[in-house]
Design an enzyme around this catalytic site. Structure first.
Site, mmCIF file in Angstrom:
data_model
loop_
_atom_site.group_PDB
_atom_site.id
_atom_site.type_symbol
_atom_site.label_atom_id
_atom_site.label_comp_id
_atom_site.label_asym_id
_atom_site.label_seq_id
_atom_site.Cartn_x
_atom_site.Cartn_y
_atom_site.Cartn_z
ATOM 1 N N HIS A 166 30.933 37.616 24.944
ATOM 2 C CA HIS A 166 30.606 37.415 26.255
ATOM 3 C C HIS A 166 31.871 37.433 27.349
ATOM 4 C CE1 HIS A 166 26.269 36.864 24.411
ATOM 5 N NE2 HIS A 166 26.769 36.078 23.630
ATOM 6 N N SER A 287 51.916 49.827 45.303
ATOM 7 C CA SER A 287 51.123 50.522 46.273
ATOM 8 C C SER A 287 51.478 51.341 47.684
ATOM 9 C CB SER A 287 49.650 49.329 46.409
ATOM 10 O OG SER A 287 49.002 49.732 48.561
ATOM 11 N N LYS A 293 51.866 44.975 45.323
ATOM 12 C CA LYS A 293 51.130 45.163 44.272
ATOM 13 C C LYS A 293 52.124 46.093 42.612
ATOM 14 C CE LYS A 293 46.835 45.549 43.837
ATOM 15 N NZ LYS A 293 46.495 46.591 43.824
ATOM 16 N N GLU A 300 44.200 52.463 33.132
ATOM 17 C CA GLU A 300 43.355 52.788 33.984
ATOM 18 C C GLU A 300 43.206 54.568 33.684
ATOM 19 O OE1 GLU A 300 43.315 50.830 37.718
ATOM 20 O OE2 GLU A 300 45.029 51.079 37.469
#
Ligand code: ARG
Length: 469
Positions: A166, A287, A293, A300
């Site tokens: 979980h 970024s 970043k 992804e």
């Protein structure tokens, strides 16, 4: 009546005899597939060579015609690989482009190549040859990825981290054990691909348009020449079957699903909140606005590309649904999804195979996270069972102990023996060894368990199996 002057290209005149007007210019483009099925050219030529040899062997072609065909196909192949082949939309597809060019080069012998054959068995053969080779490259890339995973697992057989259920800290595991779980998923994918490959390895040549041919063909000969297990056994099925394309896409979708799950974990683990792994800069991007970043773009994108592979599977299932026997032009729509599936899966595997061995586990952060969520609570319960308490009662005792720790903001192992004994007088000072992360994982020492000893053995076994592929 034919209109040779209105329909300048010789190929359209192949069926021009039946037609009283040329194909509409837009319809010609609409029905053509040469722009994408040219990718099958090498397999088409390979199939034509085997077909010509067989025709010569059974006396339908002379030896001289057969050798002319080979020479002509050599030239066609050279033109294609040197990118000077004149692909024409008027010649509709890869098959007719090659045949028309062959005939330009060698004359009438070129026109005899299509004896006892149809584009229907031809394209079915080309596709199977293509898929067989594509699966070979995908399997090789998958093996390279698995070798990277197993290598990293061997190095991290005793690296501690929290295991989750979980997405909550559940029990301590080793990083190597987690990586070997990935390996198991990918092993099944490899077997599925292998299975798909063995089922597709039968030769449709000889089925012709749908009903076979009147010529005395030798199907075993062409099947053998092309490295197939044997000929397909029903001509109607041979020209219309695209199960292998669907099976491949299904195996690919499941493989991508696995890669997407790994991606998700890598994305979480490389975040500041987890900080479990470092993905080298060369696999990340920055970024344009936020200078701090470093984004995990590779995982992804792999996660995102899972969607298009799933989409291709659905496209192919829908394409084949309700098609009556035998060949229908619908089937021309099989190629683009299939090709994209092959390319997507290959590229994702390549990116992962390059990236995984370069990951750096951040061992102290992993260890710290494992210490946070009472990960050894089950060990305490097991300890109480060993001391004679029924498991349900032990579960209850530990639940109360955890509740105490939550309100006192401490860990189980931070309590004194006296405090621990307020929950159960079965607890002795041998309990502390059981509450450590090291003690917890070491105690799970059985086949498939997370003990470092087991993980090392499992990684060695996995590496050995990969070497034997
Ligand atoms: N381009 C066609 C395909 O991809 C080849 C077979 C065409 N056969 C036909 N009878 N129109 O399926």
């Amino acid at each position: 009546m034919t209109h040779p002057d209105q329909n300048a290209d010789a190929t359209r005149a192949l069926w021009g005899g039946r037609f009283s007007e040329p194909t509409d210019a837009f319809v010609q483009r609409f029905t053509a597939s040469e722009a994408f099925d040219r990718r099958l050219a090498t397999y088409d030529i390979q199939g034509s060579r085997a077909h010509a040899d067989m025709l010569a062997n059974v006396g339908v072609l002379t030896a001289q015609e057969c050798s002319l065909i080979h020479q002509g196909l050599d030239q066609v192949m050279t033109e294609i690989s040197e990118q000077r082949f004149d692909w024409r939309v008027a010649r509709e597809d890869v098959h007719m482009n090659i045949e028309a060019r062959l005939t330009e080069i060698i004359g009438d012998a070129g026109k005899k190549l299509h004896t006892g054959r149809s584009r229907n068995d031809q394209v079915a053969t080309d596709l199977r040859l293509f898929m067989r080779a594509a699966i070979d490259s995908i399997k090789a890339e998958l093996t390279r990825l698995q070798q990277g995973i197993v290598g990293l697992a061997a190095k991290n057989a005793d690296t501690l981290m929290p295991g989750f259920t979980h997405l909550q800290v559940a029990q301590p595991v080793t990083f190597g054990h987690h990586l070997l779980a990935w390996h198991e998923m990918l092993n099944r994918d490899w077997e599925r691909l292998q299975d798909c490959q063995s089922r597709l390895n039968y030769c449709p040549l000889g089925a012709a348009a749908l009903a076979g041919t009147t010529f005395p063909i030798d199907r075993a000969m062409t099947a053998q020449a092309l490295g197939f297990e044997g000929p397909t056994l029903n001509s109607l099925d041979a020209v219309s079957d695209r199960d292998f394309a669907i099976e491949f896409c299904a195996a690919a979708a499941l493989l991508m699903t696995h890669l997407s799950r790994m991606s998700e974990e890598l994305i979480l683990w490389s975040s500041a909140q987890f900080d479990f792994v470092d993905i080298p800069d060369r696999f990340c991007t920055g970024s344009s606005i936020m200078p701090q970043k470093k984004n995990p773009d590779v995982p992804e994108l792999v996660r995102g590309k899972t969607g298009r592979v799933n989409g291709h599977l659905v496209a192919l299932l829908t394409l084949m649904k309700s098609q009556p026997l035998a060949y229908n032009k619908d089937n021309q729509e099989d190629k683009e999804p299939l090709f994209d599936c092959v390319d997507t899966v290959f590229d994702c595997l390549r990116a992962f195979a390059d990236m995984i061995p370069a990951l750096t586990p951040k061992k102290s952060a992993m260890r710290k996270a494992a210490l946070k969520g009472f990960a050894t609570a089950t060990d305490l319960a097991d300890y109480l069972v060993e001391k004679g308490l029924p498991f349900r009662d032990a579960h209850d005792v530990v639940g109360k102990a955890v509740g105490h720790c939550v309100s006192h903001e401490c860990a189980l192992e931070d309590m004194t023996l006296a405090t621990l004994q307020t929950f159960s007088d079965h607890i002795g000072d041998d309990v502390f060894a059981r509450l450590t992360l090291e003690g917890s994982v070491a105690a799970r020492s059985h086949l498939g368990g997370t003990a470092p000893k087991q993980v090392s053995a499992a990684a060695a076994y996995a590496a050995q199996r990969l070497d034997q592929r």
